[in-house]
Design an enzyme around this catalytic site. Structure first.
Site, PDB file in Angstrom:
ATOM      1  N   SER A   1      49.078  45.300  78.926  1.00  0.00           N
ATOM      2  CA  SER A   1      50.535  45.168  78.900  1.00  0.00           C
ATOM      3  C   SER A   1      51.051  44.611  77.585  1.00  0.00           C
ATOM      4  O   SER A   1      52.019  45.135  77.020  1.00  0.00           O
ATOM      5  CB  SER A   1      51.006  44.295  80.068  1.00  0.00           C
ATOM      6  OG  SER A   1      50.471  42.989  79.993  1.00  0.00           O
ATOM      7  N   ASP A   2      50.430  43.543  77.063  1.00  0.00           N
ATOM      8  CA  ASP A   2      50.976  42.976  75.827  1.00  0.00           C
ATOM      9  C   ASP A   2      50.689  43.868  74.627  1.00  0.00           C
ATOM     10  O   ASP A   2      51.521  43.968  73.717  1.00  0.00           O
ATOM     11  CB  ASP A   2      50.495  41.537  75.593  1.00  0.00           C
ATOM     12  CG  ASP A   2      49.002  41.354  75.719  1.00  0.00           C
ATOM     13  OD1 ASP A   2      48.284  42.341  75.967  1.00  0.00           O
ATOM     14  OD2 ASP A   2      48.530  40.206  75.583  1.00  0.00           O
ATOM     15  N   CYS A   3      49.552  44.545  74.612  1.00  0.00           N
ATOM     16  CA  CYS A   3      49.285  45.517  73.544  1.00  0.00           C
ATOM     17  C   CYS A   3      50.316  46.642  73.587  1.00  0.00           C
ATOM     18  O   CYS A   3      50.789  47.114  72.546  1.00  0.00           O
ATOM     19  CB  CYS A   3      47.882  46.096  73.692  1.00  0.00           C
ATOM     20  SG  CYS A   3      46.563  44.870  73.606  1.00  0.00           S
TER      21      CYS A   3
END
Length: 763
Positions: A485-487
């Site tokens: 998700s953060d990537c």
């Protein structure tokens, strides 16, 4: 000499393939015919010598070998004069600009030909030995690791031996039975005698093992690997029944509800356990049986050491209920499942387990989800069919994990290509030096576009316990295939910013449909509490963490929500909403509202946020403040921002910087670095967090003090010095992100110059 190769495959290797022509791939090759100039060799040897001399002071390496190569290939020379700011001097706009330009030009010279920034991402000392053990068992050690590789692996082991003779869980950690035993075995397999190695490494390591209870006290993962190698007995391990993979899906402990990394470790482990696989018993194995224990091997009561673990290795003590569960399986279930007719059930379970292994291998192009899983899956494929294509495809992807630094050869967790590039690009964009960076930005944009995952996992992926991945970015490259998700949020942010810039400078913008796919990934990963999971939606209950079978990790059984993932997604979706206001507006508004609530709910009493992927409260607070600021939360209208600002201001050091010990992560309380030292990466995070909060309008003095430290710490060539380790995972294991020392001081100075009013010499 060693050379780093970028985006290269092998057209003659039928077992190696890629979804995007190997964009992002980084592999090391030793070229015996390229001897290099005397100057090149001297640079490399000097880097090795300096690391060896300072290895107890700064334990992460500077990742210098490929940097020296790239700077040499690009004929880089720093032509911008260095600046220093005196104690009684103010930071001027010119000083900030000069330092920033020097950092930007140096960092741009480190960009690879395909647009990403290569880097070491290693540090745990249990990554590499299992690979060496696996290759020894399968008979491929000499072909995969010829003489120069062995030399560098041994260099790495020697460089990171602690002064007491043991090896830590990671390069900065105290000695543990797990990594000391694995490192000792690794040295012996690579040809060192029982008393061999630099500075008597083997003898000192063996003494540490025997002084701390011998290898019977190795934790559960160690018991598994030692059993596989043949220097421990499976009777001394807790059960890992492969029948787990044929359980009904409604059960709370079904694999589909597990955290993906936990699932992917115990999938091949359970196959090897179910087979009771043991490698060839060679003369070396018989010697190791004598060397690793304080009593004769055949006199050890294996059933009585299943729960034994050295105190140095215990971070998560097993609750009694878990030990009772393993005892029940050991005494009641396992004897049945190895006998007719129940062994038919085991056979079915083993087949199902390997079906999942092959599915995961194929969908990651045989990279697999990470290095621990890679080696286990590779060995399981060999056990199933030593001459099969599955194993050969695994061999072809070993180079994707190997990294060489001045401290030797190590195994990466897997690559951080997309992660580092996403942040590096944002740092460069924040510098407002676009006119000097056109080619760098265009290549970086191209890499990010080519690295987006374009498809979901193959076939009926839900039946294989997989989530959607179409539109995501991975931590490394497109071939890896695992959405994060953060990537995804950071990749999306980059593409959105680029879409507002002239195409003649940064290249063609990404198609809206591809951006929509990324938004869909982010929306799919939010939990009811507003937080964002990293890989897959949270579907299990917290009590399952009681079954955590490891002794050295916490919170690994199920997926959780993370501050950093949540904050990254807020920033990406706020920007997306500005540029595409009509797309899923209500869902995005609800997402942001709930995500803000999550950040406010999980804030610590002292005003900080616990960082799950970086050290630690400084890291989490930078992310959270960035997310809150993007959503319109300010010092004036948000109590969480005020509390966070107080935390950061109170933890600022006398020299203007911040420095947080990695011990904050396992202890879950803020621990300053020993001697109240500053760390430039931590200083960059804290400085940006305060800027997000609007500190410049209230009192810019803390910002000026931090910026002065960053400016005065820059090195002659525009680099910044390597300091303490700054990455972490699963509360207790540290990761060395080697480009962080460039990205975050650069980014912080860029934001400082852009958003903090500074005096000008001209004025």
């Amino acid at each position: 000499m060693w050379k780093l190769k970028i985006a290269e495959g092998d057209k003659n290797d039928p077992y190696l393939y890629s979804t995007n022509n190997f964009v992002g791939r980084q592999t090391w090759e030793f070229d015996p015919d390229y001897v290099g100039s005397p100057g090149e060799l001297e640079e490399v040897e000097e880097a090795r010598r300096q690391f060896g001399e300072n290895r107890y002071k700064v334990k992460p390496c500077g990742d210098l070998l490929w940097r020296l190569q790239f700077l040499r290939e690009k004929n880089f020379k720093q032509t911008i004069p260095q600046v220093k700011v005196g104690d009684d001097e103010a930071v001027t706009y010119e000083a900030a600009t000069t330092t920033l330009r020097r950092a930007v030009h140096f960092f741009s010279a480190l960009q690879a030909s395909d647009g990403h920034w290569p880097a070491e991402i290693a540090g745990p000392l249990y990554f590499l030995p299992p690979l060496v053990m696996c290759l020894y068992i399968t008979g491929h050690l000499d072909t995969v690791f010829p003489a120069e590789h062995r030399k560098e692996i041994l260099r790495y082991i020697y460089c990171h031996q602690n002064e007491d003779g043991g090896w830590g869980f990671h390069i900065e950690g105290h000695s543990t039975m797990f990594c000391t035993t694995l490192s000792y075995i690794c040295m012996r397999i690579l040809g060192e005698g029982p008393d061999g190695g630099v500075n008597n490494a083997c003898a000192r390591g063996r003494k540490w093992i025997l002084d701390h209870g011998s290898a019977t006290a190795v934790p559960s993962w160690g018991k598994t690997w030692l059993s596989i190698l043949g220097v421990y007995e499976w009777m001394g391990s807790n059960p890992m029944p492969p029948e787990f993979w044929i359980l009904p899906s409604f059960l709370p402990m079904h694999p589909a509800k597990m955290w993906c990394y936990c699932r992917m470790v115990y999938m091949p482990m359970s196959y090897l356990y179910g087979k009771r696989f043991v490698g060839p018993i060679t003369p070396l194995i018989l010697q190791l049986r004598e060397e690793l224990y304080a009593q004769p091997y055949n006199e050890i009561k294996w059933g009585k050491v299943r729960h034994v673990c050295a105190k140095e290795d215990i971070y998560y003590p097993h609750p009694l209920i878990q030990d009772l569960l393993w005892d029940s399986l050991y005494v009641l279930t396992e004897p049945l499942l190895t006998r007719w007719p129940f062994n038919k059930l085991r056979e079915k379970a083993l087949q199902t387990t390997m079906k999942h292994v092959h599915y995961e291998d194929e969908n990651s192009r045989y990279i697999t989800i990470g290095c621990v899983e890679k080696v286990l899956c590779m060995l399981a494929c060999w056990v199933e069919d030593p001459n099969g294509d599955y194993f050969k495809k695994h061999l072809a992807r070993i180079p994707d994990y190997i990294w060489v630094g001045e401290d030797g050869m190590k195994m990466q967790s897997f690559g951080s290509q997309e992660w580092d590039t996403g942040f590096g690009i944002q740092a460069l964009l924040a510098s407002d030096l676009t006119h000097e960076l056109g080619p760098t930005l265009m290549k970086g944009h191209d890499f990010i576009k080519k690295s987006q995952v374009k498809d979901n996992p193959s076939g009926d992926f839900k039946s294989m316990y997989r989530h959607i991945s179409k539109g995501s970015w991975t931590f490394s490259d497109q071939d890896h295939g695992w959405q994060v998700s953060d990537c995804t949020a950071e990749g999306l942010k980059c593409c959105l910013i680029f879409s507002t810039m002239p195409e003649e400078i940064v290249g063609k913008k990404m198609e809206p449909e591809l951006l929509y796919n990324s938004v869909n990934i982010l929306l799919s990963l939010q939990s009811k509490n507003g937080g964002l999971a990293a890989w897959e939606p949270v579907t299990a209950q917290d009590w399952l963490e009681l079954l955590n079978p490891t002794e050295f990790f916490a919170d690994i059984v199920i997926e959780h929500e993370y501050v950093e993932c949540t904050a990254s997604a807020i920033q990406a979706l706020v920007l997306f909403k500005k540029l595409y206001p009509g797309h899923r507006k209500k869902e995005i508004d609800n997402f942001i509202t709930n995500a803000i609530r999550f950040l406010e709910d999980v804030q610590m009493p002292d005003g900080s946020w616990y960082g799950n992927w970086g050290v630690c409260f400084t890291y989490g607070s930078w992310f959270a403040l960035g997310g809150l600021a993007a959503a319109g939360k300010t010092y004036d209208n948000c109590a969480a921002v005020r509390k966070a600002v107080n935390f950061l201001l109170e933890s600022q050091l006398d020299d203007g910087g911040w420095g947080e010990s990695y011990l904050s992560c396992p202890k879950k309380v803020y621990v300053p670095l020993e001697g109240n030292r500053s760390n430039l990466v931590h200083t960059g995070w804290a400085l940006m967090g305060l800027i997000h909060s609007g500190q410049a309008e209230r009192d810019p003095t803390p910002l000026h003090r931090a910026a002065k430290l960053l400016i005065n710490s820059q090195m002659e060539d525009g680099d910044f010095p390597q300091q303490e380790i700054t990455g972490v995972f699963m509360k207790n294991c540290m990761l060395h992100y080697a480009t962080y020392r460039n990205i975050y001081p650069l980014w912080a100075l860029a934001e400082y110059r852009r958003r903090v009013p500074l005096p000008s010499l001209g004025a």
